[in-house]
Design a protein around this motif. Structure first.
Motif, PDB file in Angstrom:
ATOM      1  N   GLY A 195      11.961  -9.046 -30.720  1.00 19.86           N
ATOM      2  CA  GLY A 195      11.513  -9.157 -32.197  1.00 19.86           C
ATOM      3  C   GLY A 195       9.562  -9.326 -32.551  1.00 19.86           C
ATOM      4  O   GLY A 195       9.393  -8.391 -31.100  1.00 19.86           O
ATOM      5  N   LEU A 196       9.394 -10.165 -33.559  1.00 21.64           N
ATOM      6  CA  LEU A 196       8.513  -9.996 -33.277  1.00 21.64           C
ATOM      7  C   LEU A 196       7.174 -10.642 -31.919  1.00 21.64           C
ATOM      8  O   LEU A 196       5.953 -10.355 -32.839  1.00 21.64           O
ATOM      9  N   GLY A 197       8.124 -11.103 -30.927  1.00 20.60           N
ATOM     10  CA  GLY A 197       7.122 -11.826 -30.387  1.00 20.60           C
ATOM     11  C   GLY A 197       6.965 -10.873 -29.436  1.00 20.60           C
ATOM     12  O   GLY A 197       5.674 -11.289 -28.987  1.00 20.60           O
ATOM     13  N   GLN A 198       7.668  -9.591 -28.823  1.00 23.20           N
ATOM     14  CA  GLN A 198       6.592  -8.635 -28.165  1.00 23.20           C
ATOM     15  C   GLN A 198       5.609  -7.988 -28.778  1.00 23.20           C
ATOM     16  O   GLN A 198       5.186  -7.267 -27.995  1.00 23.20           O
ATOM     17  N   TYR A 199       5.561  -8.086 -30.019  1.00 22.49           N
ATOM     18  CA  TYR A 199       5.338  -6.420 -30.699  1.00 22.49           C
ATOM     19  C   TYR A 199       3.920  -7.824 -30.319  1.00 22.49           C
ATOM     20  O   TYR A 199       2.681  -7.462 -30.594  1.00 22.49           O
ATOM     21  N   LEU A 200       4.152  -9.031 -30.866  1.00 23.14           N
ATOM     22  CA  LEU A 200       2.593  -9.708 -30.520  1.00 23.14           C
ATOM     23  C   LEU A 200       1.844 -10.078 -29.086  1.00 23.14           C
ATOM     24  O   LEU A 200       0.823  -9.842 -29.000  1.00 23.14           O
ATOM     25  N   SER A 201       2.678  -9.756 -28.771  1.00 23.83           N
ATOM     26  CA  SER A 201       2.853  -9.507 -26.751  1.00 23.83           C
ATOM     27  C   SER A 201       1.930  -8.752 -26.402  1.00 23.83           C
ATOM     28  O   SER A 201       0.757  -8.563 -26.181  1.00 23.83           O
ATOM     29  N   ARG A 202       2.683  -7.572 -27.271  1.00 27.47           N
ATOM     30  CA  ARG A 202       1.623  -5.830 -26.702  1.00 27.47           C
ATOM     31  C   ARG A 202       0.117  -6.175 -27.509  1.00 27.47           C
ATOM     32  O   ARG A 202       0.154  -5.225 -26.980  1.00 27.47           O
ATOM     33  N   ALA A 203       0.481  -6.302 -28.557  1.00 28.83           N
ATOM     34  CA  ALA A 203      -1.096  -6.273 -28.877  1.00 28.83           C
ATOM     35  C   ALA A 203      -2.304  -7.169 -28.142  1.00 28.83           C
ATOM     36  O   ALA A 203      -2.928  -6.760 -27.992  1.00 28.83           O
ATOM     37  N   LEU A 204      -1.430  -7.981 -27.711  1.00 35.43           N
ATOM     38  CA  LEU A 204      -2.317  -8.657 -27.134  1.00 35.43           C
ATOM     39  C   LEU A 204      -2.622  -8.521 -25.551  1.00 35.43           C
ATOM     40  O   LEU A 204      -3.277  -8.184 -24.976  1.00 35.43           O
ATOM     41  N   ALA A 205      -1.782  -7.692 -25.063  1.00 31.59           N
ATOM     42  CA  ALA A 205      -2.002  -6.882 -23.487  1.00 31.59           C
ATOM     43  C   ALA A 205      -2.754  -6.073 -24.033  1.00 31.59           C
ATOM     44  O   ALA A 205      -4.051  -5.333 -23.140  1.00 31.59           O
ATOM     45  N   GLY A 206      -2.748  -5.469 -25.401  1.00 30.71           N
ATOM     46  CA  GLY A 206      -3.178  -3.857 -25.367  1.00 30.71           C
ATOM     47  C   GLY A 206      -4.272  -4.120 -25.230  1.00 30.71           C
ATOM     48  O   GLY A 206      -5.574  -3.933 -25.221  1.00 30.71           O
ATOM     49  N   ALA A 207      -5.198  -6.005 -26.069  1.00 31.58           N
ATOM     50  CA  ALA A 207      -6.664  -6.257 -25.692  1.00 31.58           C
ATOM     51  C   ALA A 207      -7.339  -6.679 -24.436  1.00 31.58           C
ATOM     52  O   ALA A 207      -8.095  -6.951 -24.325  1.00 31.58           O
ATOM     53  N   GLY A 208      -5.836  -6.252 -23.252  1.00 32.76           N
ATOM     54  CA  GLY A 208      -6.531  -7.107 -21.881  1.00 32.76           C
ATOM     55  C   GLY A 208      -5.605  -8.313 -21.407  1.00 32.76           C
ATOM     56  O   GLY A 208      -6.623  -8.847 -20.124  1.00 32.76           O
ATOM     57  N   ALA A 209      -5.151  -9.278 -21.927  1.00 38.01           N
ATOM     58  CA  ALA A 209      -4.673 -10.250 -21.647  1.00 38.01           C
ATOM     59  C   ALA A 209      -3.611 -10.137 -21.258  1.00 38.01           C
ATOM     60  O   ALA A 209      -2.607  -8.923 -20.686  1.00 38.01           O
ATOM     61  N   ASP A 210      -3.429 -11.618 -19.870  1.00 40.96           N
ATOM     62  CA  ASP A 210      -2.187 -11.021 -19.401  1.00 40.96           C
ATOM     63  C   ASP A 210      -0.878 -12.079 -19.667  1.00 40.96           C
ATOM     64  O   ASP A 210      -1.832 -13.580 -20.595  1.00 40.96           O
ATOM     65  N   LEU A 211      -0.049 -11.735 -19.568  1.00 39.34           N
ATOM     66  CA  LEU A 211       0.801 -12.661 -20.286  1.00 39.34           C
ATOM     67  C   LEU A 211       1.965 -13.733 -19.185  1.00 39.34           C
ATOM     68  O   LEU A 211       2.266 -13.668 -18.599  1.00 39.34           O
ATOM     69  N   ILE A 212       1.844 -14.776 -19.907  1.00 40.77           N
ATOM     70  CA  ILE A 212       3.333 -15.468 -19.247  1.00 40.77           C
ATOM     71  C   ILE A 212       3.954 -15.748 -20.824  1.00 40.77           C
ATOM     72  O   ILE A 212       3.963 -15.784 -22.019  1.00 40.77           O
ATOM     73  N   LEU A 213       5.300 -14.857 -20.842  1.00 40.03           N
ATOM     74  CA  LEU A 213       6.567 -14.561 -21.917  1.00 40.03           C
ATOM     75  C   LEU A 213       7.483 -15.823 -21.365  1.00 40.03           C
ATOM     76  O   LEU A 213       8.278 -15.906 -20.345  1.00 40.03           O
ATOM     77  N   THR A 214       8.214 -16.016 -22.698  1.00 36.30           N
ATOM     78  CA  THR A 214       8.981 -17.185 -22.341  1.00 36.30           C
ATOM     79  C   THR A 214      10.552 -16.945 -23.563  1.00 36.30           C
ATOM     80  O   THR A 214      10.254 -15.802 -24.453  1.00 36.30           O
TER      81      THR A 214
END
Length: 273
Positions: free
Chosen positions: A21-40
């Motif tokens: 859901g939205l958690g994945q879309y928000l994660s993609r947006a942040l990654a697209g702006a250059g962030a590395d992620l911790i996903l839970t």
């Protein structure tokens, strides 16, 4: 204005509830702006396909198990996040659930499930991550709210209470933690189709009813949130805290018309009520 204001290169973002859901879309947006992620997610293995997707974008991503209704799980998640990167710059408090029932039918367990997940869980996740941010004198916390934080909807009593609480919590934490360089804001989507509410969007009559009340004349699409989440996560919002940013197509302006349609009556014909 420099585009660097929105650049998240070198930043680490933690997104809860990222298995769908939205958690994945928000994660993609942040990654697209250059962030590395911790996903839970409650089950770490549920994140593995999405981890591969983020890595294919050129960003690092680490899966961490988290049950936001379990205090020890929250504490363990915070330790795992710190161990993975050493720092967390951005928290997106997205994990949530809903029970859609008429108020007379809501049970004690229904209420506790929604409030414990959406409100209590968000607070204690924020508390644990903010402790780490405090040491760095920097942080961006984004609590995911809802248009139900400012509007009441029948059948959503526990959910609306939890999201209204998120809005108030956001203001309180912003006042508490601003001295540490931590901003706390609420990103409040309007009516977006998700796995939780997909059955409603299969009802053509209901969709027409909804769209008629949205000034932009369509429900939200996940990418409509991209700019908002990157803004709140970035230096572009460095002097914004304690705010609720509604991304709702304008439905929060009100659902009643003050005039009837031109094709059916004179422009000056007014309906009030």
């Amino acid at each position: 204005m420099s585009i660097k204001l929105f650049d998240l290169t070198g930043q680490v973002a933690l997104v809860t509830g990222a298995s769908r859901g939205l958690g994945q879309y928000l994660s993609r947006a942040l990654a697209g702006a250059g962030a590395d992620l911790i996903l839970t997610s409650r089950r770490k293995e549920d994140l593995l396909p999405f981890i591969c997707e983020i890595e294919a974008m050129g960003q690092r991503a680490v899966p961490v198990a988290l049950d936001v209704r379990d205090q020890s799980s929250i504490e363990q998640m915070a330790e795992a996040a710190l161990a993975a990167y050493g720092k967390v710059h951005i928290l997106v408090n997205n994990a949530g659930c809903n029970v859609r029932k008429p108020a007379f039918e809501v049970t004690w367990d229904d209420w506790n499930l929604v409030l414990d997940t959406n409100l209590r869980g968000s607070f204690f996740v924020a508390q644990q991550i903010a402790r780490r941010m405090q040491a760095e004198q920097y942080g961006r916390i984004i609590n995911i709210g809802s248009v139900t934080s400012v509007f009441g909807y029948a059948g959503l009593a526990p959910y609306g209470a939890s999201r209204g609480g998120i809005r108030q919590l956001t203001m309180s934490l912003a006042d508490d933690w601003g001295r540490y360089g931590i901003t706390v804001n609420c990103l409040a989507p309007g009516w977006f189709e998700t796995a939780q509410n997909r059955v409603m969007y299969e009802n053509k009559e209901w969709v027409e009813y909804l769209v008629d009340r949205i000034p932009l004349k369509r429900p939200g699409e996940p990418h409509d949130l991209d700019g908002a989440v990157v803004f709140l996560a970035s230096e572009a919002s460095r002097y914004v805290t304690g705010q609720t940013l509604l991304v709702d197509g304008g439905i929060s302006t009100g659902a009643m018309r003050a005039t009837i349609n031109k094709h059916s009556a004179n422009d000056s014909d007014i309906r009030e009520g």
